[in-house]
Enzyme design. Sequence first.
Site, PDB file in Angstrom:
ATOM      1  N   ASP A  80       0.830  -1.212   0.000  1.00 43.57           N
ATOM      2  CA  ASP A  80       0.000   0.000   0.000  1.00 43.57           C
ATOM      3  C   ASP A  80       0.860   1.256   0.000  1.00 43.57           C
ATOM      4  OD1 ASP A  80       0.818  -0.788   2.583  1.00 43.57           O
ATOM      5  OD2 ASP A  80      -0.681   0.480   3.524  1.00 43.57           O
ATOM      6  N   GLU A 138      -0.653  -1.878   5.225  1.00 41.64           N
ATOM      7  CA  GLU A 138       0.220  -1.822   6.398  1.00 41.64           C
ATOM      8  C   GLU A 138       0.154  -0.464   7.076  1.00 41.64           C
ATOM      9  OE1 GLU A 138       3.338  -0.865   8.961  1.00 41.64           O
ATOM     10  OE2 GLU A 138       3.276   0.032   6.963  1.00 41.64           O
TER      11      GLU A 138
END
Length: 392
Positions: A80, A138
Amino acid sequence: MKQQLLEKLTEKQDRIIEIRRYLHAHPELSFQEENTAAYIANFYKGKDCDVRTNVGGHGVVVTIDSGKPGRTLAIRADFDALPIQEETGLPFASENPGVMHACGHDGHTAYMLILAETLIEMKNQLQGKIVVLHQPAEETPPGGAIAMIRDGCLDGVDEVLGIHVMSTMPTGEIAYREGAIQTGRASFKVKITGRGGHGSSPHMANDAIVATSEFVVALQTIISRRLNPFDVGSITIGSFDGKGSSNVIKDAVTLEGDVRAMTEATRTLIEKEIRRILDGLAVMFGVTYDLDYKNDYPVLVNDVALTEFVTKSLQETAIAEVTEITRCEPQPPSEDFAYYAQERPSCFFYVGAMPANGVFYPHHHPKFDINEASLLIAAKAMGAIVADYTTK
């Protein structure tokens, strides 16, 4: 086998960089990584492995089965990005306004894809299984790891490894540490309410700014007067919303804060003390408060035995690009890899990625960048450990 793996990775370095640059130009925020997840899944099409998609959301889990008995090792890479407007000026800079890979997750995914491809090509020389965890989200609590775990990503897994590239470490350096290595964290939002009024008549009001200011100062006494001096903790107030007019006494102020700690006991103590100070504030100033307190990522604790195995493997492997292997100090940021470490013996370590000219920006900075040479080092480091693990 290990030497053959390293040679194959060297031959594929350009592809690692190509993938990293594509991902860098097409970042997606936590929990919104639909296109990135599809790109990852598509990479494995036609390859001799098992692929599960939509694991805990956008997670992708790839199983490389040697067909021989042995242990199962999971290796994790996150994918991400962050809500940051990129200012690097790179030719492959983000094409998505306000979204940027400012933490190196594009590099994590790039090296992992090529490493996984190479392990698939060589799986007849392995034993047991390798499980590749391509993890979303995350950066944003509750994080992607915990949802993937609930969706069975660690079923049958014995141990877990992860790497983070570090722009603040010289390229060529690998750093490790056993035990607690990254902080656990919590966040809170509190609204403190008094009674508004005219600035000329403070006796007829109850100033929320004065009460809240006292709270901000008192918070730091938790660190200086409630924690053991040998414990690690921090409290940061990142938002103080008390904006108004100069002659108006505010009736309410909203704060947002961040808490970090290196043990769960410390994190629990800080929360207890924050609540105690708020209770005292209510009595002292005659205000009320509404607190939303959330514990999220736990302390990341590296398993001692597995970390010893990892460091021995790295030290005994001749990786030409590695200049130094060091035991580092604990790292202040938090990591949702900690959830894997709560479930299985795990080791999370660091690969230096400082740009060659020595000019670097910290992670989460709009000018953050990495030395792409670090990606081959990450692939080789993880590959060497996997080779030793699956042939021991």
